[in-house]
Design a protein around this motif. Structure first.
Motif, PDB file in Angstrom:
ATOM      1  N   MET A   1       0.656  -1.030  -0.147  1.00 49.59           N
ATOM      2  CA  MET A   1       0.139   0.015  -0.077  1.00 49.59           C
ATOM      3  C   MET A   1       1.168   1.089  -0.142  1.00 49.59           C
ATOM      4  SD  MET A   1      -3.106   0.657   2.036  1.00 49.59           S
ATOM      5  CE  MET A   1      -4.424   2.479   2.065  1.00 49.59           C
ATOM      6  N   ILE A   2       0.329   2.253  -0.825  1.00 45.32           N
ATOM      7  CA  ILE A   2       1.023   3.352  -0.455  1.00 45.32           C
ATOM      8  C   ILE A   2       0.315   5.188   0.352  1.00 45.32           C
ATOM      9  CG2 ILE A   2       2.371   4.715  -2.072  1.00 45.32           C
ATOM     10  CD1 ILE A   2       3.317   2.789  -3.985  1.00 45.32           C
ATOM     11  N   PHE A   3       0.373   5.243   0.770  1.00 41.29           N
ATOM     12  CA  PHE A   3       0.754   6.305   1.142  1.00 41.29           C
ATOM     13  C   PHE A   3       1.045   7.767   0.364  1.00 41.29           C
ATOM     14  CE2 PHE A   3      -1.780   3.809   4.797  1.00 41.29           C
ATOM     15  CZ  PHE A   3      -2.735   3.947   4.630  1.00 41.29           C
ATOM     16  N   ALA A  25       6.982  -1.381  10.264  1.00 34.31           N
ATOM     17  CA  ALA A  25       5.554  -1.694   8.553  1.00 34.31           C
ATOM     18  C   ALA A  25       7.088  -1.196   7.133  1.00 34.31           C
ATOM     19  CB  ALA A  25       4.046  -1.174   8.881  1.00 34.31           C
ATOM     20  N   ARG A  26       7.393   0.055   7.564  1.00 33.65           N
ATOM     21  CA  ARG A  26       7.919   1.266   6.455  1.00 33.65           C
ATOM     22  C   ARG A  26       8.802   0.515   6.145  1.00 33.65           C
ATOM     23  NH1 ARG A  26       7.901   7.103   7.147  1.00 33.65           N
ATOM     24  NH2 ARG A  26       8.208   7.130   4.632  1.00 33.65           N
ATOM     25  N   VAL A  31       4.624  -1.499   3.901  1.00 41.15           N
ATOM     26  CA  VAL A  31       3.837   0.594   3.776  1.00 41.15           C
ATOM     27  C   VAL A  31       4.843   0.807   2.885  1.00 41.15           C
ATOM     28  CG1 VAL A  31       3.375   0.650   5.847  1.00 41.15           C
ATOM     29  CG2 VAL A  31       2.172   2.051   4.252  1.00 41.15           C
ATOM     30  N   ARG A  32       4.582   2.418   1.686  1.00 38.56           N
ATOM     31  CA  ARG A  32       5.502   3.397   1.299  1.00 38.56           C
ATOM     32  C   ARG A  32       4.802   4.454   1.624  1.00 38.56           C
ATOM     33  NH1 ARG A  32       7.711   1.037  -4.378  1.00 38.56           N
ATOM     34  NH2 ARG A  32       8.619  -1.168  -4.008  1.00 38.56           N
ATOM     35  N   LEU A 154      -3.592  -2.512   9.942  1.00 36.90           N
ATOM     36  CA  LEU A 154      -4.913  -3.410   9.344  1.00 36.90           C
ATOM     37  C   LEU A 154      -4.015  -4.385   7.457  1.00 36.90           C
ATOM     38  CD1 LEU A 154      -8.056  -1.204   9.502  1.00 36.90           C
ATOM     39  CD2 LEU A 154      -7.753  -3.512  11.023  1.00 36.90           C
ATOM     40  N   LEU A 155      -2.743  -4.015   7.552  1.00 36.92           N
ATOM     41  CA  LEU A 155      -2.370  -4.295   6.504  1.00 36.92           C
ATOM     42  C   LEU A 155      -1.874  -5.731   6.541  1.00 36.92           C
ATOM     43  CD1 LEU A 155      -0.992  -1.190   5.095  1.00 36.92           C
ATOM     44  CD2 LEU A 155      -2.285  -2.534   4.287  1.00 36.92           C
TER      45      LEU A 155
END
Ligand code: 9D3
Length: 252
Positions: A1-3, A25-26, A31-32, A154-155
């Motif tokens: 997932m990307i933010f 997580a990063r 996640v990014r 939640l990822l």
């Protein structure tokens, strides 16, 4: 997932994004998260991102051009990404929205400041407008952090199995019972005897009853949606709680 996060205060976001679970997580690439300074896309020589409202009145409004150019850049040509504006005018955020957002591939969060963003930008480029609750913040940055925190956990693979997000999702809406850890005697305050009994059935019943009592007192609104099993109903009756629970449930 990307933010992607668009803000005029990128430094404000640094520590929440670089500690604890979000940091891990990063690092694990679950996640990014990229922060973009809207000011870098200002078009005039003073790099202004805000201006006075047409029609007069208090405060400033975020200009549409820097936001539009910044958005084009983070989208990188394709039209991917769901654009979310954090603003007091948005739908009120909740766990269900966090679950829905956790299924997206690319979220672009725009942190509002001042009295808001120019309506033409909002109408053309914003997919979704979210508020985190009925209180006044100084801007959308901390709201964006809350959204990222609640979605990231939640990822898949972000939480260990001991603190699984699944479990929370399926668990009921009762408040947590009181918890105790060592020492057994703290300033003369002991812990409930049942927790030392080793009798797991009694402990489970005690915790269930404490959860119900807390929920009744503090969040009766949550009790309205709760269903109890036959065993739970008889336990509530035995402890003279069932009548009050039903009264609360029927009153809502
Ligand atoms: C006319 C009164 N304005 C200032 C007192 C309204 C106002 C403008 C901008 C109030 C707050 C803000 C900044 N807030 C946000 O950008 C924001 C926010 C919030 O204030 N509460 C809950 N969720 C959010 S998401 C973004």
């Amino acid at each position: 997932m990307i933010f992607d996060i668009l803000t005029i205060f990128p430094d404000l976001l640094q520590s929440p994004l670089n500690e604890s679970i979000i940091r891990r997580a990063r690092e694990a690439d679950k996640v990014r998260i990229k922060v973009t300074n809207i000011r870098d896309f200002a078009t005039d020589k003073h790099a202004m991102t805000d201006d006075r409202p047409f029609g007069g009145g208090e405060g400033m409004v975020m200009k549409p051009e820097p936001l539009t150019v910044a958005l084009e850049q983070v989208r990188g040509g394709n039209k991917s990404g769901r654009v979310i504006l954090l603003s007091p005018q948005g739908r009120q955020y909740n766990q269900k929205m966090a679950e829905e957002l956790s299924c997206e591939e690319h979220l672009i969060l725009i942190c509002g400041r001042y009295e808001g963003v120019d309506e033409r930008f909002r109408a053309k480029s914003v997919d979704d407008e979210i508020s985190i609750g009925d209180y006044i913040l100084t801007g959308g940055e901390l709201a964006a952090m809350i959204l990222i925190d609640s979605v990231t956990r939640l990822l898949p693979g972000v939480l260990g199995c001991s603190d699984s997000a699944d479990k929370d999702t399926f668990s009921r809406q009762l408040l947590k019972h009181p918890q105790y850890t060592r020492p057994r005697n703290f300033d003369g305050e002991k812990i409930p005897e049942v927790l030392l009994s080793g009798d797991h059935k009694r402990i489970e019943e005690y915790r269930f009853l404490e959860s119900v009592k807390r929920t009744m007192e503090r969040r009766p609104d949550l009790l309205a949606r709760e269903w109890f099993s036959k065993e739970e109903v008889s336990l509530l009756k035995k402890n003279k709680l069932y009548r009050t629970v039903r009264e609360i449930q029927e009153g809502q």
